[in-house]
Write an enzyme that holds these catalytic residues in place. Structure first.
Site, mmCIF file in Angstrom:
data_model
loop_
_atom_site.group_PDB
_atom_site.id
_atom_site.type_symbol
_atom_site.label_atom_id
_atom_site.label_comp_id
_atom_site.label_asym_id
_atom_site.label_seq_id
_atom_site.Cartn_x
_atom_site.Cartn_y
_atom_site.Cartn_z
ATOM 1 N N LYS A 187 0.835 -1.209 0.000
ATOM 2 C CA LYS A 187 0.000 0.000 0.000
ATOM 3 C C LYS A 187 0.867 1.256 0.000
ATOM 4 C CE LYS A 187 -4.447 -1.611 1.512
ATOM 5 N NZ LYS A 187 -5.617 -1.445 2.341
ATOM 6 N N LYS A 234 -4.647 -10.121 -5.977
ATOM 7 C CA LYS A 234 -5.873 -10.241 -5.181
ATOM 8 C C LYS A 234 -6.946 -9.264 -5.661
ATOM 9 C CE LYS A 234 -6.371 -8.025 -1.264
ATOM 10 N NZ LYS A 234 -7.211 -7.572 -0.157
ATOM 11 N N LYS A 244 -10.701 -3.701 -3.377
ATOM 12 C CA LYS A 244 -11.600 -2.555 -3.531
ATOM 13 C C LYS A 244 -10.893 -1.388 -4.185
ATOM 14 C CE LYS A 244 -13.486 -2.994 1.058
ATOM 15 N NZ LYS A 244 -12.281 -2.752 1.866
HETATM 16 N N1 AQP Z 1 -9.741 -10.872 -2.771
HETATM 17 C C1 AQP Z 1 -10.129 -11.317 -1.589
HETATM 18 N N2 AQP Z 1 -10.409 -12.631 -1.410
HETATM 19 C C2 AQP Z 1 -10.811 -13.091 -0.197
HETATM 20 N N3 AQP Z 1 -10.987 -12.292 0.884
HETATM 21 C C3 AQP Z 1 -10.727 -10.985 0.739
HETATM 22 N N4 AQP Z 1 -10.788 -9.935 1.586
HETATM 23 C C4 AQP Z 1 -10.416 -8.812 0.950
HETATM 24 N N5 AQP Z 1 -10.104 -9.076 -0.316
HETATM 25 C C5 AQP Z 1 -10.278 -10.424 -0.491
HETATM 26 C C6 AQP Z 1 -11.208 -10.048 2.976
HETATM 27 O O1 AQP Z 1 -12.248 -9.109 3.187
HETATM 28 C C7 AQP Z 1 -12.179 -8.629 4.525
HETATM 29 C C8 AQP Z 1 -12.248 -7.141 4.549
HETATM 30 O O2 AQP Z 1 -11.154 -6.559 3.895
HETATM 31 P P1 AQP Z 1 -10.806 -5.037 4.209
HETATM 32 O O3 AQP Z 1 -11.859 -4.168 3.754
HETATM 33 O O4 AQP Z 1 -10.490 -4.883 5.630
HETATM 34 O O5 AQP Z 1 -9.481 -4.749 3.480
HETATM 35 P P2 AQP Z 1 -8.620 -5.493 2.472
HETATM 36 O O6 AQP Z 1 -8.276 -6.860 2.902
HETATM 37 O O7 AQP Z 1 -7.460 -4.620 2.228
HETATM 38 O O8 AQP Z 1 -9.644 -5.576 1.266
HETATM 39 P P3 AQP Z 1 -9.578 -4.880 -0.101
HETATM 40 O O9 AQP Z 1 -10.829 -5.238 -0.817
HETATM 41 O O10 AQP Z 1 -8.312 -5.224 -0.780
HETATM 42 O O11 AQP Z 1 -9.651 -3.352 0.240
HETATM 43 P P4 AQP Z 1 -8.662 -2.169 -0.020
HETATM 44 O O12 AQP Z 1 -8.413 -2.182 -1.485
HETATM 45 O O13 AQP Z 1 -9.452 -0.992 0.443
HETATM 46 O O14 AQP Z 1 -7.439 -2.425 0.775
HETATM 47 C C9 AQP Z 1 -10.883 -9.182 5.124
HETATM 48 O O15 AQP Z 1 -11.202 -10.301 5.938
HETATM 49 C C10 AQP Z 1 -10.098 -9.631 3.927
HETATM 50 O O16 AQP Z 1 -9.249 -10.719 4.205
#
Ligand code: AQP
Length: 330
Positions: A112, A193, A196
């Protein structure tokens, strides 16, 4: 005592099927086996810049999605992290027992930070705040996607360090990964992965995407140069599509093989799209009903915070006492 489950999602963008299959969908399945707390972690979201108006509405959107996906508010608590001040307070106390070297090893921070022009200290401290979220409630189980395993490991390390410095205080939280869907990959780029914050319309299927858009995104998904499904040689794109189908359907490996072996990629995508749409449509309908009643949503969030605050405050008080920090006498 009933074991406690805790997890959270950042209100930092549109929830996608990775968030659902890796986290939210599992919370719904296991919630009644535990005392359950599910957080909308807005203090985590601001570790990268969020437009204030968007953040305000995202918190409510995500609360409504929790309910629409099946979180039962009569049993589980839905809590906005910033509504319970103890999250931030415990995070500071834990920061003081966390060596910087532990945080420097976090791969999510490195990824990040590389994507930011200027990196705030909050992004660096992110995993300590996450440890605070979990340890505050003495959670036994934390159901997350695979990307959060390293942060969970760190939460246990911090708990252990605190316990050995100040005496037994924190419960050791266990990570709970889903059997299938722990790491949903980007549909445009199946070696990264689904996220969002990734840009590009072909990357993710959002939980609120209309059916036509879901179909379009999945039909355009990257596969490989083969033409039919071969379970021995398939590339990451085909594997990702099969994982998505299996996680939504709960089919066994044998069922998957019997049904999909040899299937042309076009037909595979069509079936993944149909499965995804059939699972998201009822969530979208419930979401529309829930958001039509903003007062109901506010009451759920208020009740959630009020219900968990005594536990959170008791933990902070105990931690302060253990550390020798001033606490008011009753
Ligand atoms: N691609 C994924 N596959 C499985 N699980 C996922 N999670 C996120 N992406 C995947 C799980 O969703 C929960 C919430 O995630 P988060 O919002 O706390 O942040 P993150 O893991 O950083 O998710 P994103 O979508 O990638 O968000 P951004 O881009 O904002 O950082 C967690 O349990 C995570 O494991």
């Amino acid at each position: 005592m009933t074991p406690r489950v805790l997890s959270g999602i950042q209100p930092s963008g549109n929830l996608h099927i990775g968030n659902y299959l890796g986290a939210l969908g599992n919370w719904v399945k296991i919630q009644h086996d535990y005392e359950s707390i599910f957080c909308i972690v807005d203090l985590h979201a601001i570790t990268v810049y969020q437009k204030p108006e968007e953040l305000r509405s995202k918190v409510r959107e995500i609360a409504a999605l929790f309910l629409a996906a099946g979180i039962d508010p009569r049993h589980s608590r839905i809590v906005v992290q910033s509504a319970v001040a103890a999250h931030a307070e415990l995070a500071w106390l834990l920061t003081c027992v966390t060596p910087m070297g532990w945080l420097e090893r976090m791969t999510q921070f490195k990824a990040k930070a590389a994507a930011q022009e200027s990196v705030g200290d909050g992004l660096f401290q992110y995993p300590v705040l996450m440890a605070a979220d979990i340890l505050l409630y003495q959670a036994n189980i934390v159901p997350v996607g695979e990307d959060q395993m390293q942060h969970l490991e760190l939460a246990r390390d911090i708990a252990q360090r605190f316990n050995s410095l100040y005496g037994d205080t924190f419960t050791m939280p266990a990570t709970r990964l889903p059997l299938v869907g722990a790491r949903v990959m980007g549909l445009d780029e199946p070696t990264t992965k689904m996220s969002k914050s990734a840009s590009g319309t072909g990357h993710a299927v959002a939980l609120l995407d209309p059916p036509e858009r879901i179909k379009k995104t999945i039909m355009r998904a990257t596969t490989d140069s083969g033409s039919g499904v071969d379970f021995e040689t398939m590339g990451p794109g085909v594997q990702n599509l099969l994982n998505i189908f299996q996680a939504f359907s709960d089919w066994t490996n044998d069922q998957m093989k019997a049904h999909f072996s040899g299937m042309r990629y076009g037909d595979l995508k069509k079936q993944v799209a149909e499965m995804t749409i059939s699972k998201l449509e009822p969530i979208q309908k419930r979401y529309a009903d829930i958001t039509a009643d903003p007062a109901y949503l506010e009451s759920i969030l208020k009740d959630g915070a009020n219900a968990v605050r005594p536990t959170a405050d008791a933990t902070v008080r105990l931690v302060k006492e253990r550390m020798g920090i001033y606490t008011e006498t009753a």
